[in-house]
Design a protein around this motif. Structure first.
Motif, mmCIF file in Angstrom:
data_model
loop_
_atom_site.group_PDB
_atom_site.id
_atom_site.type_symbol
_atom_site.label_atom_id
_atom_site.label_comp_id
_atom_site.label_asym_id
_atom_site.label_seq_id
_atom_site.Cartn_x
_atom_site.Cartn_y
_atom_site.Cartn_z
ATOM 1 N N THR A 97 0.625 -1.006 -0.008
ATOM 2 C CA THR A 97 0.163 0.129 -0.222
ATOM 3 C C THR A 97 1.494 1.264 0.124
ATOM 4 N N GLY A 98 0.420 2.195 -0.363
ATOM 5 C CA GLY A 98 1.151 3.624 -0.405
ATOM 6 C C GLY A 98 0.328 4.584 0.364
ATOM 7 N N LYS A 102 0.690 8.765 0.817
ATOM 8 C CA LYS A 102 1.090 9.980 -0.208
ATOM 9 C C LYS A 102 1.578 11.441 1.335
ATOM 10 N N PHE A 156 4.990 2.267 1.279
ATOM 11 C CA PHE A 156 5.468 3.596 0.713
ATOM 12 C C PHE A 156 4.710 4.623 0.792
ATOM 13 N N ALA A 210 4.545 7.413 -1.311
ATOM 14 C CA ALA A 210 3.909 7.949 -2.219
ATOM 15 C C ALA A 210 4.830 9.585 -2.234
ATOM 16 N N HIS A 222 4.028 10.728 -5.837
ATOM 17 C CA HIS A 222 2.308 11.044 -6.232
ATOM 18 C C HIS A 222 2.092 12.387 -5.142
ATOM 19 N N TYR A 242 -2.312 9.472 -12.493
ATOM 20 C CA TYR A 242 -1.935 9.603 -11.105
ATOM 21 C C TYR A 242 -1.832 8.049 -11.543
ATOM 22 N N MET A 252 -0.258 4.869 -10.502
ATOM 23 C CA MET A 252 -0.430 4.190 -8.992
ATOM 24 C C MET A 252 -0.352 2.007 -9.446
ATOM 25 N N ASP A 287 3.005 0.716 -9.419
ATOM 26 C CA ASP A 287 3.648 0.601 -7.668
ATOM 27 C C ASP A 287 2.907 -0.732 -7.527
ATOM 28 N N ILE A 288 1.804 -1.317 -7.938
ATOM 29 C CA ILE A 288 1.558 -2.173 -7.316
ATOM 30 C C ILE A 288 2.086 -3.469 -8.347
ATOM 31 N N VAL A 344 -4.223 -5.598 -2.034
ATOM 32 C CA VAL A 344 -3.501 -4.033 -2.070
ATOM 33 C C VAL A 344 -5.043 -3.439 -1.186
ATOM 34 N N VAL A 374 -6.415 -0.671 1.498
ATOM 35 C CA VAL A 374 -6.843 0.971 0.781
ATOM 36 C C VAL A 374 -7.801 1.835 1.036
ATOM 37 N N GLN A 421 -10.564 4.741 -2.909
ATOM 38 C CA GLN A 421 -9.015 3.887 -3.901
ATOM 39 C C GLN A 421 -9.548 2.751 -4.513
#
Ligand code: ADP
Ligand code: TRP
Length: 376
Positions: A6-7, A9, A39, A41, A44, A176, A180, A183-184, A192, A194, A198
């Motif tokens: 997962t990310g 911001k 992480f 982001a 992002h 965007y 994303m 990222d996955i 994921v 979220v 999301q």
């Protein structure tokens, strides 16, 4: 063992109790027995933080907060998105199979576009109104002048808004979801966790995976699943609505003690007097926060106080009890953060170690991807 990612911001204002209970701790539990990564982001966050120093500091702050909560020996891989060099390269490759029509559907993009279109429509309406009134003989000069003035003022405001939207509606907003997706799928992640906002981005990731695999006729990427924890109840904020940054009703986990106290003391509560029986505790914001952080015994004891008369117990006392429970609950996290703040080199070393792992993972995947698309 699943690969989970997962990310978050790094757009400032630190984590609040709602994030902790609704996302950060549940992720920690999901991570057990799985291969989990989280992480920051920062790529992002580029669009909302337009100052290098601020973005760098905020990114490090978020990393420190996660380290403080999960512990420095956590099995979760915590890394900075921009430390993974190949991620934007993968994004570019994915852009090549991403239909324009798919991105056009994105909520983030549509919201922006709609607001801008609405602002322009309002402006045109005002202009029309302005012309219609100027030609009319039904209104006195004064009334016409005041209408003129307010139309003028609003025209400027709306014009500014429209300009703002056209400046800020940049390609980042559009692209965007592709970053994303990278990222996955760049790390072959299957799951994921979220928030509900999301879900659409995850659907887009799956669409991009399908488009890529179909274009190249091979199962290069796997389709990830969103994990939405429906069971997590929304933690109330100090005004009783869902705790959220956007309502400014949150209690920050790492705020200093004065702010913590101020926030707790400003929780909206009933107005019964100290010797009166309190209203239903289940409808009281203080009690509803208290029971999340207190032990069952403490919760029962507070409930009894709410239901008693003539014991000299008021909402102020309840807030003080909540403050003390919260202070104890948060103490280990806050102390861990303080310690990490004293040692940024240690934090950077940890991040570098984790970035090394994720870079290797992405590189391996990129080897296959570049071979398939023909840019190796
Ligand atoms: P905010 O509403 O403060 O902007 P975010 O949308 O950034 O919060 O939420 C990040 C994560 O924290 C999401 O997964 C969301 O479900 C969780 N979360 C946020 N607020 C709460 C809350 N009040 N109760 C439970 N979970 C929450
Ligand atoms: N878009 C997410 C948010 O706004 C952050 C994010 C970026 C993310 N890349 C991701 C989340 C990959 C999960 C997986 O919160």
């Amino acid at each position: 063992m699943k690969k989970i990612i997962t990310g978050v911001k790094s757009t400032g204002s630190s984590m609040h109790l709602g994030n902790l209970m609704g996302a950060v701790l549940p992720f920690g539990r999901t991570a057990v027995g799985n291969d989990a990564a989280i992480f920051i982001a920062d790529l992002h966050s580029l669009t909302s933080v337009k100052d290098g120093k601020t973005l760098r500091e905020q990114t490090l702050e978020v990393a420190i907060e996660y380290l403080a909560i999960y512990g420095v020996d956590t099995p979760i891989t915590i890394f900075r998105q921009s430390d993974i060099r190949g991620i934007t390269e993968l994004m570019w490759i994915l852009t090549n199979v991403t239909p324009y029509s798919l991105m056009n559907r994105a909520h983030s993009f549509k919201d922006f576009q709609q607001k801008r279109e609405q602002a322009i429509a309002d402006l045109n309406y005002l202009k029309w109104k302005h012309d219609a009134f100027s030609e009319s003989n039904f209104l006195t000069k004064e009334v016409l002048e005041s209408i003129d003035k307010s139309i003028h003022e609003r025209t400027i405001i709306i014009q500014k808004l429209a300009e703002d939207f056209s400046e800020n509606l940049n390609m980042w907003v559009f692209n965007y979801p592709i970053l994303m997706a990278a990222d996955i799928i760049g790390y072959d992640c299957e799951a994921v966790p979220v928030g509900k906002d999301q879900i659409q981005h995850l659907e887009m990731t799956r669409d991009i995976v399908r488009a890529f695999n179909k274009t190249y006729g091979q199962e290069v990427f796997r389709e990830p699943e969103a994990i939405i924890d429906e069971a997590v109840a929304a933690l109330p904020g100090i005004d009783g609505r869902k705790m959220s940054k956007s309502y400014d009703n949150f209690i920050g986990i790492f705020d200093d003690e004065k702010i913590l106290k101020k926030r707790v003391m400003s929780i909206v509560s009933g107005s019964e007097w100290v010797d009166e029986k309190k209203k239903n505790p289940d409808e009281c914001n203080i009690y509803n926060l208290y029971r999340v952080f207190a032990t069952p015994e403490q919760t029962v004891a507070l409930r009894v106080k709410y239901e008693s008369e003539n014991i000299g117990f008021g909402y102020g006392h309840a807030k003080t009890e909540l403050l003390s429970v919260l202070t104890e609950y948060l103490r280990p996290y806050r102390e861990a953060r303080e310690k990490l703040l004293q040692n940024p080199a240690f934090v950077e070393a940890k991040l570098a170690e984790w970035a090394h792992i994720m870079n290797a993972r992405l590189e391996e995947k990129m080897g296959v991807v570049k071979e398939v698309v023909g840019v190796n």
